[in-house]
Motif scaffolding. Structure first.
Motif, PDB file in Angstrom:
ATOM      1  N   THR A 288       0.787  -1.235   0.000  1.00 21.07           N
ATOM      2  CA  THR A 288       0.000   0.000   0.000  1.00 21.07           C
ATOM      3  C   THR A 288       0.822   1.290   0.000  1.00 21.07           C
ATOM      4  O   THR A 288       0.304   2.341  -0.370  1.00 21.07           O
ATOM      5  CB  THR A 288      -0.944   0.049   1.228  1.00 21.07           C
ATOM      6  N   GLU A 289       2.083   1.228   0.446  1.00 23.48           N
ATOM      7  CA  GLU A 289       2.829   2.496   0.524  1.00 23.48           C
ATOM      8  C   GLU A 289       4.329   2.280   0.562  1.00 23.48           C
ATOM      9  O   GLU A 289       4.810   1.318   1.155  1.00 23.48           O
ATOM     10  CB  GLU A 289       2.426   3.272   1.792  1.00 23.48           C
ATOM     11  N   ASN A 290       5.062   3.202  -0.065  1.00 28.86           N
ATOM     12  CA  ASN A 290       6.505   3.328   0.113  1.00 28.86           C
ATOM     13  C   ASN A 290       6.809   4.703   0.690  1.00 28.86           C
ATOM     14  O   ASN A 290       6.189   5.683   0.277  1.00 28.86           O
ATOM     15  CB  ASN A 290       7.246   3.235  -1.224  1.00 28.86           C
ATOM     16  N   SER A 291       7.742   4.750   1.629  1.00 27.77           N
ATOM     17  CA  SER A 291       8.255   6.040   2.122  1.00 27.77           C
ATOM     18  C   SER A 291       9.767   6.014   1.996  1.00 27.77           C
ATOM     19  O   SER A 291      10.444   5.323   2.763  1.00 27.77           O
ATOM     20  CB  SER A 291       7.871   6.263   3.583  1.00 27.77           C
ATOM     21  N   HIS A 292      10.267   6.757   1.025  1.00 29.36           N
ATOM     22  CA  HIS A 292      11.714   6.748   0.765  1.00 29.36           C
ATOM     23  C   HIS A 292      12.447   7.677   1.724  1.00 29.36           C
ATOM     24  O   HIS A 292      11.984   8.780   2.007  1.00 29.36           O
ATOM     25  CB  HIS A 292      11.997   7.202  -0.664  1.00 29.36           C
ATOM     26  N   LYS A 293      13.587   7.215   2.201  1.00 30.66           N
ATOM     27  CA  LYS A 293      14.467   8.011   3.053  1.00 30.66           C
ATOM     28  C   LYS A 293      15.720   8.317   2.248  1.00 30.66           C
ATOM     29  O   LYS A 293      16.248   7.437   1.568  1.00 30.66           O
ATOM     30  CB  LYS A 293      14.821   7.235   4.327  1.00 30.66           C
ATOM     31  N   TYR A 294      16.188   9.547   2.318  1.00 32.65           N
ATOM     32  CA  TYR A 294      17.274   9.978   1.441  1.00 32.65           C
ATOM     33  C   TYR A 294      18.556  10.283   2.210  1.00 32.65           C
ATOM     34  O   TYR A 294      18.521  10.640   3.382  1.00 32.65           O
ATOM     35  CB  TYR A 294      16.853  11.238   0.697  1.00 32.65           C
ATOM     36  N   SER A 295      19.689  10.170   1.502  1.00 36.56           N
ATOM     37  CA  SER A 295      20.940  10.723   2.000  1.00 36.56           C
ATOM     38  C   SER A 295      21.122  12.076   1.307  1.00 36.56           C
ATOM     39  O   SER A 295      20.499  12.331   0.272  1.00 36.56           O
ATOM     40  CB  SER A 295      22.116   9.814   1.645  1.00 36.56           C
ATOM     41  N   LEU A 296      21.973  12.926   1.863  1.00 36.64           N
ATOM     42  CA  LEU A 296      22.167  14.252   1.281  1.00 36.64           C
ATOM     43  C   LEU A 296      22.682  14.149  -0.158  1.00 36.64           C
ATOM     44  O   LEU A 296      22.279  14.902  -1.042  1.00 36.64           O
ATOM     45  CB  LEU A 296      23.154  15.057   2.131  1.00 36.64           C
ATOM     46  N   GLU A 297      23.554  13.173  -0.362  1.00 36.01           N
ATOM     47  CA  GLU A 297      24.103  12.937  -1.695  1.00 36.01           C
ATOM     48  C   GLU A 297      22.981  12.648  -2.709  1.00 36.01           C
ATOM     49  O   GLU A 297      22.971  13.187  -3.814  1.00 36.01           O
ATOM     50  CB  GLU A 297      25.040  11.741  -1.611  1.00 36.01           C
ATOM     51  N   GLN A 298      22.059  11.785  -2.305  1.00 33.97           N
ATOM     52  CA  GLN A 298      20.939  11.441  -3.193  1.00 33.97           C
ATOM     53  C   GLN A 298      20.051  12.640  -3.477  1.00 33.97           C
ATOM     54  O   GLN A 298      19.515  12.785  -4.572  1.00 33.97           O
ATOM     55  CB  GLN A 298      20.085  10.346  -2.555  1.00 33.97           C
ATOM     56  N   ILE A 299      19.899  13.500  -2.467  1.00 36.29           N
ATOM     57  CA  ILE A 299      19.060  14.680  -2.637  1.00 36.29           C
ATOM     58  C   ILE A 299      19.672  15.608  -3.685  1.00 36.29           C
ATOM     59  O   ILE A 299      18.996  16.118  -4.574  1.00 36.29           O
ATOM     60  CB  ILE A 299      18.886  15.436  -1.298  1.00 36.29           C
ATOM     61  N   GLU A 300      20.987  15.794  -3.563  1.00 36.81           N
ATOM     62  CA  GLU A 300      21.687  16.658  -4.518  1.00 36.81           C
ATOM     63  C   GLU A 300      21.564  16.107  -5.933  1.00 36.81           C
ATOM     64  O   GLU A 300      21.306  16.839  -6.893  1.00 36.81           O
ATOM     65  CB  GLU A 300      23.166  16.787  -4.134  1.00 36.81           C
ATOM     66  N   GLU A 301      21.749  14.817  -6.024  1.00 42.22           N
ATOM     67  CA  GLU A 301      21.674  14.102  -7.299  1.00 42.22           C
ATOM     68  C   GLU A 301      20.282  14.250  -7.923  1.00 42.22           C
ATOM     69  O   GLU A 301      20.135  14.565  -9.109  1.00 42.22           O
ATOM     70  CB  GLU A 301      21.961  12.628  -6.989  1.00 42.22           C
ATOM     71  N   LEU A 302      19.252  14.027  -7.085  1.00 41.80           N
ATOM     72  CA  LEU A 302      17.874  14.147  -7.550  1.00 41.80           C
ATOM     73  C   LEU A 302      17.612  15.560  -8.058  1.00 41.80           C
ATOM     74  O   LEU A 302      17.032  15.752  -9.129  1.00 41.80           O
ATOM     75  CB  LEU A 302      16.915  13.798  -6.394  1.00 41.80           C
ATOM     76  N   GLY A 303      18.055  16.554  -7.302  1.00 45.31           N
ATOM     77  CA  GLY A 303      17.880  17.954  -7.707  1.00 45.31           C
ATOM     78  C   GLY A 303      18.531  18.206  -9.058  1.00 45.31           C
ATOM     79  O   GLY A 303      17.904  18.752  -9.973  1.00 45.31           O
ATOM     80  N   LYS A 304      19.760  17.777  -9.171  1.00 47.73           N
ATOM     81  CA  LYS A 304      20.539  17.990 -10.387  1.00 47.73           C
ATOM     82  C   LYS A 304      19.833  17.401 -11.612  1.00 47.73           C
ATOM     83  O   LYS A 304      19.727  18.044 -12.657  1.00 47.73           O
ATOM     84  CB  LYS A 304      21.899  17.317 -10.220  1.00 47.73           C
ATOM     85  N   LEU A 305      19.351  16.171 -11.451  1.00 47.70           N
ATOM     86  CA  LEU A 305      18.634  15.492 -12.535  1.00 47.70           C
ATOM     87  C   LEU A 305      17.426  16.293 -13.020  1.00 47.70           C
ATOM     88  O   LEU A 305      16.975  16.119 -14.155  1.00 47.70           O
ATOM     89  CB  LEU A 305      18.105  14.144 -12.032  1.00 47.70           C
ATOM     90  N   CYS A 306      16.889  17.129 -12.143  1.00 45.03           N
ATOM     91  CA  CYS A 306      15.644  17.825 -12.447  1.00 45.03           C
ATOM     92  C   CYS A 306      15.841  19.320 -12.660  1.00 45.03           C
ATOM     93  O   CYS A 306      14.859  20.067 -12.764  1.00 45.03           O
ATOM     94  CB  CYS A 306      14.640  17.583 -11.315  1.00 45.03           C
ATOM     95  N   GLY A 307      17.082  19.771 -12.709  1.00 38.05           N
ATOM     96  CA  GLY A 307      17.343  21.178 -12.995  1.00 38.05           C
ATOM     97  C   GLY A 307      17.375  22.085 -11.777  1.00 38.05           C
ATOM     98  O   GLY A 307      17.198  23.305 -11.903  1.00 38.05           O
ATOM     99  N   PHE A 308      17.619  21.508 -10.595  1.00 36.63           N
ATOM    100  CA  PHE A 308      17.703  22.308  -9.370  1.00 36.63           C
ATOM    101  C   PHE A 308      19.101  22.187  -8.758  1.00 36.63           C
ATOM    102  O   PHE A 308      19.695  21.107  -8.767  1.00 36.63           O
ATOM    103  CB  PHE A 308      16.708  21.805  -8.325  1.00 36.63           C
ATOM    104  N   ALA A 309      19.590  23.296  -8.193  1.00 40.03           N
ATOM    105  CA  ALA A 309      20.852  23.257  -7.457  1.00 40.03           C
ATOM    106  C   ALA A 309      20.567  23.533  -5.987  1.00 40.03           C
ATOM    107  O   ALA A 309      19.732  24.376  -5.652  1.00 40.03           O
ATOM    108  CB  ALA A 309      21.807  24.307  -8.011  1.00 40.03           C
ATOM    109  N   VAL A 310      21.268  22.822  -5.104  1.00 42.24           N
ATOM    110  CA  VAL A 310      21.072  23.032  -3.671  1.00 42.24           C
ATOM    111  C   VAL A 310      21.686  24.369  -3.271  1.00 42.24           C
ATOM    112  O   VAL A 310      22.849  24.639  -3.544  1.00 42.24           O
ATOM    113  CB  VAL A 310      21.726  21.894  -2.854  1.00 42.24           C
ATOM    114  N   GLU A 311      20.862  25.207  -2.637  1.00 41.05           N
ATOM    115  CA  GLU A 311      21.374  26.494  -2.142  1.00 41.05           C
ATOM    116  C   GLU A 311      21.765  26.366  -0.664  1.00 41.05           C
ATOM    117  O   GLU A 311      22.873  26.703  -0.293  1.00 41.05           O
ATOM    118  CB  GLU A 311      20.302  27.574  -2.320  1.00 41.05           C
TER     119      GLU A 311
END
Ligand code: AVI
Length: 328
Positions: A288-311
């Motif tokens: 019924t559900e997934n809840s993903h937990k992220y590392s900071l590295e993955q967050i940066e990577e995800l942002g980058k893939l989508c055109g966002f940079a971490v400020e």
């Protein structure tokens, strides 16, 4: 000043129940049964989720609250620095955390309006009312509807600066590929200078995560099982809900919390709206559900893939949760 616009009505004549029925049939016909977690949130489910957010085990909400309380000045200063902006809160709900920012922005006399977006008309009605009395100086334009409808609607004011909030680790409930699609889509509505503040639950001690999704009071179990009650209520389902149990497990390699409903015995369940019977083996799982937990590295990577940079990354004191400020 407070307005509310309703973008929730469908143009093509289909209604929400038809879509729900279709998704239930599809999910229960799979070899590995699976239902979308967005159907948790009917009236009862939203109420149960409110209860979850104040459970001792559910650290996410308190952690994000702390992030906002201890960083409100810094965040507001970043938002307000460059003149007028729309503050768009996707899935605003009761906006308990956003109100901390709104108070600060009002105090800084920032030039902005607040655009909470939520699929629940009741929630937006209540929020508009509470803001009117708690923060009368804040301009509010509540939008009832799906996230993208609201962003599309905002395109009328394309040249105006936008800050998008996507809080509460809601991104965690998306499959990885859906989260990329979602963030890219948000990005397509933004221009240089715009920002996204996203709340994300971080990887941590697996026991802490597991307890958050399997509380001793059984509220999360009731929340999960409510999906079967909802099928009974809205689709004339004949689930014997007591013949199912909530089961949650965390996979620390993937960083994914998964929730299931397990059939306690072999059984057939008839659903009137679909005029169909679905078979469950003893101990068969319905995901019924997934809840993903992220590392900071993955967050940066995800942002980058989508055109966002971490400020900037804002954390709570125990680094359980992060609110990540992205620029485009
Ligand atoms: C809404 N969402 C971020 C919650 C979460 O933590 O994944 C939903 C939830 N499911 C069980 N408990 C809370």
């Amino acid at each position: 000043l407070a307005h509310m616009i309703d973008l929730s009505r469908k143009k093509d004549g289909t209604n929400d129940t038809a879509a729900f029925a279709k998704d239930v049939d599809k999910g229960l016909s799979l070899k590995q049964k699976d239902l979308p977690s967005r159907y948790f949130y009917d009236g009862k489910g939203s109420q149960l989720f409110q209860q979850i957010m104040s459970l001792p085990e559910y650290y996410l909400t308190r952690a994000e609250h702390e992030v906002f309380t201890s960083n409100k000045e810094a965040i507001s200063t970043r938002f307000a620095g460059e003149g007028f902006f729309h503050l768009i809160d996707l899935g605003a709900g009761d906006a308990l955390k956003t109100k901390i920012l709104l108070g600060e922005l009002a105090q800084q006399q920032a030039d902005f309006d607040y655009v909470p977006v939520d699929i629940s008309g009741d929630a937006m009605q209540q929020l508009t009312q509470s803001l009117r009395s708690e923060l009368p100086d804040v301009d509010v334009q509540a939008v009832v509807g799906e996230y993208f409808k609201a962003l599309e609607w905002l395109q009328q004011n394309k040249s105006e600066r936008k800050v998008v909030l996507f809080l509460g680790s809601n991104i965690g409930n998306f499959e990885k590929k859906d989260s990329i699609e979602f963030l890219r889509s948000i990005r397509s509505y933004l221009s240089p200078g715009d920002r996204l503040l996203m709340g994300i639950d971080l990887r941590k001690n697996p026991d802490v995560i597991l307890q958050a999704y399997d509380d001793t009071a059984g509220v999360t179990a009731a929340f999960n099982l409510n999906l079967l009650h909802r099928i009974n209520r809205e689709l004339g389902g004949e689930f014997k809900v007591e013949q199912f149990r909530h089961y949650a497990m965390y996979n620390p390699l993937e960083g994914v919390m998964r929730s299931f409903l397990i059939s306690l015995q072999e059984q057939d369940v008839y659903i009137r709206a679909l005029d169909k019977t679905y078979h469950f083996e003893a101990w068969e799982a319905l995901h019924t559900e997934n809840s993903h937990k992220y590392s900071l590295e993955q967050i940066e990577e995800l942002g980058k893939l989508c055109g966002f940079a971490v400020e900037t990354v804002y954390y709570d004191s125990e680094k359980r949760f992060a609110d990540v400020l992205f620029t485009v």
